[in-house]
Design a protein around this motif. Structure first.
Motif, PDB file in Angstrom:
ATOM      1  N   ASN A   2       0.808  -1.073   0.252  1.00 28.14           N
ATOM      2  CA  ASN A   2      -0.082  -0.376   0.315  1.00 28.14           C
ATOM      3  C   ASN A   2       0.878   1.564  -0.006  1.00 28.14           C
ATOM      4  O   ASN A   2       1.675   1.283   1.277  1.00 28.14           O
ATOM      5  CB  ASN A   2      -0.787  -0.023   1.210  1.00 28.14           C
ATOM      6  N   PRO A   3       0.754   2.426  -0.548  1.00 24.07           N
ATOM      7  CA  PRO A   3       1.324   3.581  -0.914  1.00 24.07           C
ATOM      8  C   PRO A   3       1.068   4.033   0.476  1.00 24.07           C
ATOM      9  O   PRO A   3       2.893   4.634   1.185  1.00 24.07           O
ATOM     10  CB  PRO A   3       0.560   4.404  -1.789  1.00 24.07           C
ATOM     11  N   VAL A   4       0.805   3.297   1.702  1.00 25.45           N
ATOM     12  CA  VAL A   4       0.808   4.672   2.897  1.00 25.45           C
ATOM     13  C   VAL A   4       1.838   3.360   3.429  1.00 25.45           C
ATOM     14  O   VAL A   4       3.305   4.693   3.761  1.00 25.45           O
ATOM     15  CB  VAL A   4       0.230   3.957   3.757  1.00 25.45           C
ATOM     16  N   GLN A   5       2.202   2.717   3.452  1.00 20.56           N
ATOM     17  CA  GLN A   5       3.385   1.672   3.952  1.00 20.56           C
ATOM     18  C   GLN A   5       4.467   2.210   3.456  1.00 20.56           C
ATOM     19  O   GLN A   5       5.848   1.820   3.933  1.00 20.56           O
ATOM     20  CB  GLN A   5       3.054   0.222   3.505  1.00 20.56           C
ATOM     21  N   LYS A   6       4.740   2.337   1.704  1.00 18.14           N
ATOM     22  CA  LYS A   6       5.852   2.491   1.446  1.00 18.14           C
ATOM     23  C   LYS A   6       6.557   3.687   1.999  1.00 18.14           C
ATOM     24  O   LYS A   6       7.497   4.216   1.622  1.00 18.14           O
ATOM     25  CB  LYS A   6       5.157   2.482  -0.691  1.00 18.14           C
ATOM     26  N   ALA A   7       5.435   4.659   1.703  1.00 21.85           N
ATOM     27  CA  ALA A   7       5.903   6.051   2.364  1.00 21.85           C
ATOM     28  C   ALA A   7       6.236   5.757   3.952  1.00 21.85           C
ATOM     29  O   ALA A   7       7.724   6.219   4.090  1.00 21.85           O
ATOM     30  CB  ALA A   7       4.646   6.819   2.135  1.00 21.85           C
ATOM     31  N   ILE A   8       5.708   5.034   4.425  1.00 23.22           N
ATOM     32  CA  ILE A   8       6.503   4.995   5.691  1.00 23.22           C
ATOM     33  C   ILE A   8       7.867   4.302   6.150  1.00 23.22           C
ATOM     34  O   ILE A   8       8.530   4.372   6.053  1.00 23.22           O
ATOM     35  CB  ILE A   8       5.650   4.282   6.566  1.00 23.22           C
ATOM     36  N   VAL A   9       8.164   3.067   5.273  1.00 18.31           N
ATOM     37  CA  VAL A   9       9.074   2.621   5.277  1.00 18.31           C
ATOM     38  C   VAL A   9      10.443   3.473   4.681  1.00 18.31           C
ATOM     39  O   VAL A   9      11.759   3.445   4.677  1.00 18.31           O
ATOM     40  CB  VAL A   9       9.053   1.234   4.133  1.00 18.31           C
ATOM     41  N   ASP A  10       9.809   4.628   3.737  1.00 20.89           N
ATOM     42  CA  ASP A  10      11.029   5.562   2.844  1.00 20.89           C
ATOM     43  C   ASP A  10      11.214   6.020   3.964  1.00 20.89           C
ATOM     44  O   ASP A  10      12.767   6.789   3.830  1.00 20.89           O
ATOM     45  CB  ASP A  10      10.035   6.550   1.694  1.00 20.89           C
ATOM     46  N   VAL A  11      11.049   6.759   5.257  1.00 21.87           N
ATOM     47  CA  VAL A  11      11.354   7.234   5.923  1.00 21.87           C
ATOM     48  C   VAL A  11      12.324   6.589   7.191  1.00 21.87           C
ATOM     49  O   VAL A  11      13.121   7.509   7.581  1.00 21.87           O
ATOM     50  CB  VAL A  11       9.882   7.839   6.902  1.00 21.87           C
ATOM     51  N   VAL A  12      11.782   5.298   7.130  1.00 25.63           N
ATOM     52  CA  VAL A  12      12.837   5.167   8.590  1.00 25.63           C
ATOM     53  C   VAL A  12      13.484   4.356   7.243  1.00 25.63           C
ATOM     54  O   VAL A  12      14.735   4.650   8.084  1.00 25.63           O
ATOM     55  CB  VAL A  12      11.755   3.058   8.034  1.00 25.63           C
TER      56      VAL A  12
END
Length: 351
Positions: free
Chosen positions: A166-176
């Motif tokens: 999901n785009p939400v989780q892809k955005a989060i893993v990019d932040v991490v």
């Protein structure tokens, strides 16, 4: 994995009965500055483990940088709840329900599952009323509502908002990745207790992420820097929303040293903190530790307190305020004190 490949943990806590050390808890501690320089370390800084709930402040960053928090008019208290592992007390469940109402979704939209509140009184009250816990009582409910808000704002599916695709989780893993300095392709991705992705990185990378949270590099864009500032501010301002009104390590540490650090535990003996820039530590610090056997009752609090004491983050009144975590008595069945559980390490801090 061969025995030679298993990172060697250091003895951190001794469990004494009389004159004998009966047991030991071992683990890893890493302290770094925002440049990634190691200030102190015991065990293996390159030990890889999951961030678990210590990831929550970073999982909340897309909520701010995407504009979702602004669109849905989330308050500072609601942003704080998105960063917390809460007790499931009314102050937490009512706030999570308010967030759900703001984004126009019902309880069924939450995919975190339900568990009994961490707060003893909240759990007893539920039982007294004959009610079953629901997803709002899940310690991660604030985080999950935040993820749903980002999904709605991005036009992503809310049916699988917790999926790594999901785009939400892809955005989060990019932040991490951005904060930890670990490439997404080098991360181990697992499934957390709340069904959201969880990130496996080194202890040093965890500490670096927290150092950058409290002191974001100039190379980070302004939205990200602003998000860091707000997250650090709301965690400090509302520590009871990060843990609970009482008996929660994160809450009590931030209350004891309100202008010095942000504190976040993770499951399986993980702990992380960001020490704000100060006279003693002008750039700030990131701290990460892991109790090797996963103990979070008698070993983790003791190691956390002793680490913060040795770093000079806790002292005088602030140290007294959380002194109950400094050591734990060993008692027999009559209640006699027959030993103690205490820290047994020296960080050898480099100034």
């Amino acid at each position: 994995m061969s025995a030679q490949e298993i990172p060697i943990a250091e003895p951190l806590v001794e469990v004494k009965r009389g004159s004998i050390t009966e047991s030991r808890h071992r683990g890893h501690i890493v302290v770094v500055n925002p440049a990634g320089n190691i200030i102190a370390a015991l065990g293996a800084p390159e030990n890889v483990t999951y961030l678990r709930s210590s990831a929550k402040p970073f999982q909340a960053i897309p909520l701010l940088t995407s504009g979702a928090a602004e669109r849905f008019d989330f308050t500072d208290r609601e942003v704080a709840l998105a960063c917390g592992s809460h007790n499931g007390e009314p102050i937490h469940t009512e706030l999570a329900a308010s967030m759900l109402k703001k984004i126009g979704l019902g309880l069924e939209a939450l995919h975190c599952g339900a568990h009994e509140p961490y707060g003893v009184e909240a759990a007893l009250e539920l039982r007294k009323r004959g009610e079953q816990p629901n997803a709002l009582h899940n310690n991660c409910s604030g985080k999950h509502v935040g993820m749903l808000a980002v999904a709605l704002h991005l036009g992503a599916s809310i049916d699988n908002y917790e999926s790594p695709e999901n785009p939400v989780q892809k955005a989060i893993v990019d932040v991490v990745s951005q904060f930890s300095g670990v490439a997404v392709t080098d991360m181990a991705i697992g499934v957390d207790g709340c069904a959201a992705p969880v990130f496996g990185i080194t202890m040093k990378a965890m500490a670096l992420a927290y150092a950058r949270l409290v002191s974001p590099p100039a190379t980070f864009d302004q939205k990200t820097r602003d998000a860091c500032q707000r997250i650090v501010r709301v965690m400090s301002a509302y520590p009871e929303l990060i843990g609970g009104t009482s008996h929660r390590l994160d809450t009590e540490l931030m209350r004891a040293a309100p202008r010095r650090l942000v504190s976040k535990v993770g499951a399986e003996g993980v702990y992380t903190a960001g020490v704000k820039p100060s006279e003693e530590w002008p750039q700030g610090l990131g701290i990460a530790l892991k109790i090797e056997d996963g103990d979070d009752k008698r070993a983790r609090p003791t190691v956390v307190l002793e680490s913060l004491r040795q770093l000079g983050v806790l002292h005088d009144e602030s140290l007294e305020a959380v002194a109950k975590y400094a050591y734990f008595p060993v008692t027999n069945r009559r209640g006699d004190v027959v030993g103690e559980i205490s820290a047994s390490f020296d960080l050898k801090v480099k100034k």
